[in-house]
Design an enzyme around this catalytic site. Structure first.
Site, PDB file in Angstrom:
ATOM      1  N   SER A 152       9.725   1.045   3.197  1.00 55.68           N
ATOM      2  CA  SER A 152       8.992   2.161   1.906  1.00 55.68           C
ATOM      3  C   SER A 152       9.011   3.378   2.641  1.00 55.68           C
ATOM      4  CB  SER A 152       7.764   1.599   1.492  1.00 55.68           C
ATOM      5  OG  SER A 152       7.109   2.513   0.912  1.00 55.68           O
TER       6      SER A 152
ATOM      7  N   TYR B   5      -0.925  -1.074   3.918  1.00 53.57           N
ATOM      8  CA  TYR B   5       0.372  -1.161   3.070  1.00 53.57           C
ATOM      9  C   TYR B   5       1.320  -0.158   3.893  1.00 53.57           C
ATOM     10  CZ  TYR B   5       4.464  -0.527   0.203  1.00 53.57           C
ATOM     11  OH  TYR B   5       5.739  -0.628  -0.313  1.00 53.57           O
TER      12      TYR B   5
END
Length: 253
Positions: A138, A151
């Site tokens: 990501s 995350y």
């Protein structure tokens, strides 16, 4: 004999879009996910285009991952490409008020599950003479934002793990790529906010985010390049997104 791709988290989002993209190109598919009914629906949809094998699988279960790979039937056992797509975000609270269960689930899925699948399939990817590993990281792997805490850390692990795999696999012909999407509209925010549809929809309001098909197109391109070409990492953002706390601008009216 067609190439075979093994896709984790194939029941929605990037995984389902990848299944459709590779199927359209005639690849054989091994599709895994936790939701059996969605796997069967995808198999029914794509079986007219290519051979499809489905496995109900939670990548957090190391024994189940190893057993699933060991039991792949002959037509699907020579996996050429692994798409480590299974992953999630949980919560957006600051670290001091985050739920530890959310942290555990992200670490177990995004880090441990990805490594289990990779380790299980590496011998096959080497044996076929030049396989490809595509890991879904990501932009949060590089760019922090409030509430991204664990995350972002798990995706930084994915990125660095990909780089270190490249070192270990030098000379084997196996390629490794870290794909790093920015804002993309799928079930991602719905999962992050534990099913709160209103909160999930607010993330994309007025923006023009990436689609799962955009990322599937990118992944397929990486997997289809000549064998001597390796994309180490690829960061993909929608045009409306920038780096200021990963904020967005709005499309012109």
């Amino acid at each position: 004999m067609p190439n075979t791709v093994f896709i984790t988290g194939a029941t929605a989002g990037f995984g389902a879009a990848c299944a459709r993209k590779f199927a359209a190109a005639g690849w054989s598919l091994v599709l895994t996910g936790r939701r059996a009914e969605r796997l069967e629906a995808l198999k029914a949809e794509l079986s007219a285009q290519c051979a499809v094998h489905t496995i109900q699988l939670d990548v957090r279960d190391r024994a189940a991952v190893l057993a699933a790979v060991a039991a792949l039937p002959e037509p699907f056992s020579r996996v050429h490409t692994l798409v480590n797509n299974a992953g999630l975000a949980q919560g957006l609270n600051p670290a001091q008020t985050s739920d530890l269960d959310d942290w555990d689930r992200m670490i177990d899925t995004n880090v441990k599950g990805l490594t289990y699948c990779t380790r299980a399939l590496l011998p096959t990817l080497i044996e076929v003479g030049g396989g490809t590993v595509v890991n879904l990281a990501s932009v949060a792997a590089r760019w922090p934002y409030p509430g991204g805490n664990v995350y972002g850390a798990t995706k930084a692990f994915v990125r660095q793990f990909s780089y270190n795999l490249r070192c270990d696999l030098a000379g084997t012909g196996v390629r490794v790529t870290s794909i790093e999407p920015g804002m993309a509209e799928s079930e991602f925010s719905l999962v992050r906010f534990h099913g709160d549809e209103k909160k999930a929809a607010s993330i994309y309001k007025g923006a023009h985010p990436l689609t799962p098909e955009d990322i599937a197109e990118t992944i397929f391109w990486v997997a289809s390049l000549p064998k001597h070409v390796n994309i180490n990492s690829l960061e993909v953002m929608p045009t409306t997104q920038a780096w200021q706390a990963l904020g967005i601008t709005r499309d012109a009216e």
